[in-house]
Design an enzyme around this catalytic site. Structure first.
Site, PDB file in Angstrom:
ATOM      1  N   ASP A 167       0.854  -1.194   0.000  1.00 54.90           N
ATOM      2  CA  ASP A 167       0.000   0.000   0.000  1.00 54.90           C
ATOM      3  C   ASP A 167       0.895   1.252   0.000  1.00 54.90           C
ATOM      4  O   ASP A 167       1.817   1.361   0.818  1.00 54.90           O
ATOM      5  CB  ASP A 167      -0.845  -0.050   1.290  1.00 54.90           C
ATOM      6  CG  ASP A 167      -1.971   0.951   1.314  1.00 54.90           C
ATOM      7  OD1 ASP A 167      -2.417   1.385   0.239  1.00 54.90           O
ATOM      8  OD2 ASP A 167      -2.429   1.289   2.431  1.00 54.90           O
ATOM      9  N   ASP A 199       2.793   5.012  -5.497  1.00 50.87           N
ATOM     10  CA  ASP A 199       2.014   6.230  -5.305  1.00 50.87           C
ATOM     11  C   ASP A 199       2.868   7.449  -5.646  1.00 50.87           C
ATOM     12  O   ASP A 199       3.594   7.980  -4.807  1.00 50.87           O
ATOM     13  CB  ASP A 199       1.524   6.289  -3.853  1.00 50.87           C
ATOM     14  CG  ASP A 199       0.683   7.531  -3.594  1.00 50.87           C
ATOM     15  OD1 ASP A 199       0.541   8.359  -4.520  1.00 50.87           O
ATOM     16  OD2 ASP A 199       0.170   7.681  -2.476  1.00 50.87           O
ATOM     17  N   GLU A 209      -1.628   5.967  -9.031  1.00 49.66           N
ATOM     18  CA  GLU A 209      -2.595   6.939  -8.486  1.00 49.66           C
ATOM     19  C   GLU A 209      -2.485   8.278  -9.188  1.00 49.66           C
ATOM     20  O   GLU A 209      -1.390   8.785  -9.425  1.00 49.66           O
ATOM     21  CB  GLU A 209      -2.395   7.119  -6.970  1.00 49.66           C
ATOM     22  CG  GLU A 209      -3.355   8.165  -6.391  1.00 49.66           C
ATOM     23  CD  GLU A 209      -3.473   8.167  -4.868  1.00 49.66           C
ATOM     24  OE1 GLU A 209      -3.115   7.172  -4.234  1.00 49.66           O
ATOM     25  OE2 GLU A 209      -3.939   9.195  -4.340  1.00 49.66           O
ATOM     26  N   HIS A 223      -9.221   4.769  -2.222  1.00 51.87           N
ATOM     27  CA  HIS A 223      -8.531   4.806  -0.921  1.00 51.87           C
ATOM     28  C   HIS A 223      -9.420   5.567   0.058  1.00 51.87           C
ATOM     29  O   HIS A 223     -10.444   6.124  -0.314  1.00 51.87           O
ATOM     30  CB  HIS A 223      -7.183   5.525  -1.073  1.00 51.87           C
ATOM     31  CG  HIS A 223      -6.144   4.668  -1.691  1.00 51.87           C
ATOM     32  ND1 HIS A 223      -5.040   4.227  -1.002  1.00 51.87           N
ATOM     33  CD2 HIS A 223      -6.052   4.125  -2.926  1.00 51.87           C
ATOM     34  CE1 HIS A 223      -4.298   3.468  -1.793  1.00 51.87           C
ATOM     35  NE2 HIS A 223      -4.890   3.391  -2.975  1.00 51.87           N
ATOM     36  N   ASP A 233      -8.741   0.755   6.415  1.00 52.54           N
ATOM     37  CA  ASP A 233      -7.766   0.566   7.482  1.00 52.54           C
ATOM     38  C   ASP A 233      -8.285   1.166   8.793  1.00 52.54           C
ATOM     39  O   ASP A 233      -8.367   0.491   9.822  1.00 52.54           O
ATOM     40  CB  ASP A 233      -6.436   1.241   7.084  1.00 52.54           C
ATOM     41  CG  ASP A 233      -5.315   0.973   8.078  1.00 52.54           C
ATOM     42  OD1 ASP A 233      -5.544   0.246   9.064  1.00 52.54           O
ATOM     43  OD2 ASP A 233      -4.206   1.495   7.888  1.00 52.54           O
ATOM     44  N   SER A 234      -8.679   2.436   8.745  1.00 53.44           N
ATOM     45  CA  SER A 234      -9.058   3.136   9.981  1.00 53.44           C
ATOM     46  C   SER A 234     -10.187   2.433  10.735  1.00 53.44           C
ATOM     47  O   SER A 234     -10.174   2.383  11.974  1.00 53.44           O
ATOM     48  CB  SER A 234      -9.483   4.575   9.666  1.00 53.44           C
ATOM     49  OG  SER A 234      -8.400   5.281   9.124  1.00 53.44           O
TER      50      SER A 234
END
Ligand code: G3H
Ligand code: 13P
Ligand code: ZN
Length: 332
Positions: free
Chosen positions: A94, A116, A146, A234, A279-280
């Site tokens: 990631d 990225d 991205e 994302h 994720d969060s």
């Protein structure tokens, strides 16, 4: 050189083609430790959902790169033990920020990497992404690029405002880099504070903050330019209010935390968006469970007694995402 194929992992190519065709999205869940990985694999195996195990540069530094590779290999064996005959598990880097990091992951068993370069000038982003694609494709490893900048912390670069992806750039970017999927910016952002209260309105009945809508017009324009091309979102945690409330009730401090409403993600999952990054929400689930136990059972000091319930909560969260938001259950 360790090939992901020898570890029983798969790249994203077929996963994404099926997801676009079937109108659902594949979950990309970040992991840093054993409990998160166990919860992800149990949820995916029981739901028969393809899954992307996502590792950030920070996670790699935290957990050790070699150990992570064996954990991913162990995850495939664990999935089979749980009765998932043909596990569709991808190990993905990631927010890779350099060619060297991507190469190291590819050489160590990752089946997919993100490079990225979104914060770089356009031509530099193209050149860096192409360099990674040229290396990765030799080993049948897929690459996510991205375009556009998300607000929040991204790639260790913090931005307090986003720049939507410019649909005029996507054909040129995808063609010249050869990337396999493209992360775009349509108003999502990383972390548990995706919008400031000033950007939101208040529901007059509940008093709760209502975030501004995502820029679906930008997504539509991208899909028109690149029909059938895999798109990635994302910053797609929803920041469930019940976790925030539990954390705040038991001594935490997360005022006005706010995420992306699930209805918007459901809508995105039905389109060419075929990978949704979360994720969060897992961090919040874990923190809420641990805080509650620390506060209500102050005599507890066996980590299994607080990490176990945290793991169960994350598993419930992942299953909910798979079944009720992304629609990837029964697809693997
Ligand atoms: O996009 C960022 C991910 O949530 C990973 O975060 O760099 O803190 O591991 P991290
Ligand atoms: P969240 O912070 O919304 O979970 O986003 C995670 C992400 O995009 C990882 O790349
Ligand atoms: Zn991200």
């Amino acid at each position: 050189m360790v090939s992901y194929k020898d570890l029983g992992l798969v790249n994203t190519r077929e996963m994404f083609a099926k997801a676009i065709e079937g109108g659902y999205a594949v979950p990309a869940f970040n992991f840093n430790n054993m409990e998160q990985l166990q919860a992800i694999i149990k949820a995916a195996a029981e739901e028969k959902s393809p899954v992307i195990l996502q590792v950030s540069k920070g996670a790699r530094n935290y957990a050790n790169a070699t150990l992570l590779r064996y954990m991913a290999q162990g995850a495939v064996a664990y999935a089979k033990e749980l009765g998932w005959e043909n596990p569709q598990i991808c190990l993905h880097l990631d927010h890779g920020d350099s060619f060297e990091l991507c190469k190291s992951c590819i050489d160590n068993g990752f089946s997919s990497v993100m490079i990225d370069g979104s914060h770089l000038p356009y031509e530099e982003n193209v050149a860096l992404t192409k360099q990674v694609v040229d290396y990765a494709h030799q080993f049948d490893v897929t690459v996510e690029g991205e375009l556009g900048v998300l607000a929040g912390v991204e790639d260790e670069v913090s931005s307090d405002h986003h720049t939507y992806t410019d649909p005029e750039e996507v054909i040129d970017f995808a063609t010249r880099t050869g990337c396999d999927s493209l992360a775009i910016s349509i108003g999502t952002s990383h972390g548990a504070y995706k919008f400031t209260p000033e950007q939101c309105t208040r529901d007059p009945k509940t008093g709760k903050l209502v975030p501004p809508p995502l820029a679906f017009d930008v997504l539509d324009a991208v899909m028109e330019k690149l029909p059938g091309f895999p798109i990635v979102l994302h910053g797609s945690s929803s920041v469930p209010q019940e976790y925030v409330d539990t954390i705040n009730k038991y001594g935490g401090k997360l005022p006005d935390a706010i995420g992306i409403p699930e209805e918007e993600l459901r809508k995105a999952a039905k389109s060419a968006v075929c990978k949704i990054n979360i994720d969060s929400d897992s961090r919040l689930a874990m923190t809420a469970a641990v805080r509650e136990i620390f506060a209500t059972k102050p005599g507890e000091f066996d980590p299994r007694k607080y990490l176990g319930p945290a793991r169960d909560e994350m598993e419930r969260l992942y299953k909910h995402k798979i079944e009720n938001v992304l629609g990837s259950n029964g697809k693997a």
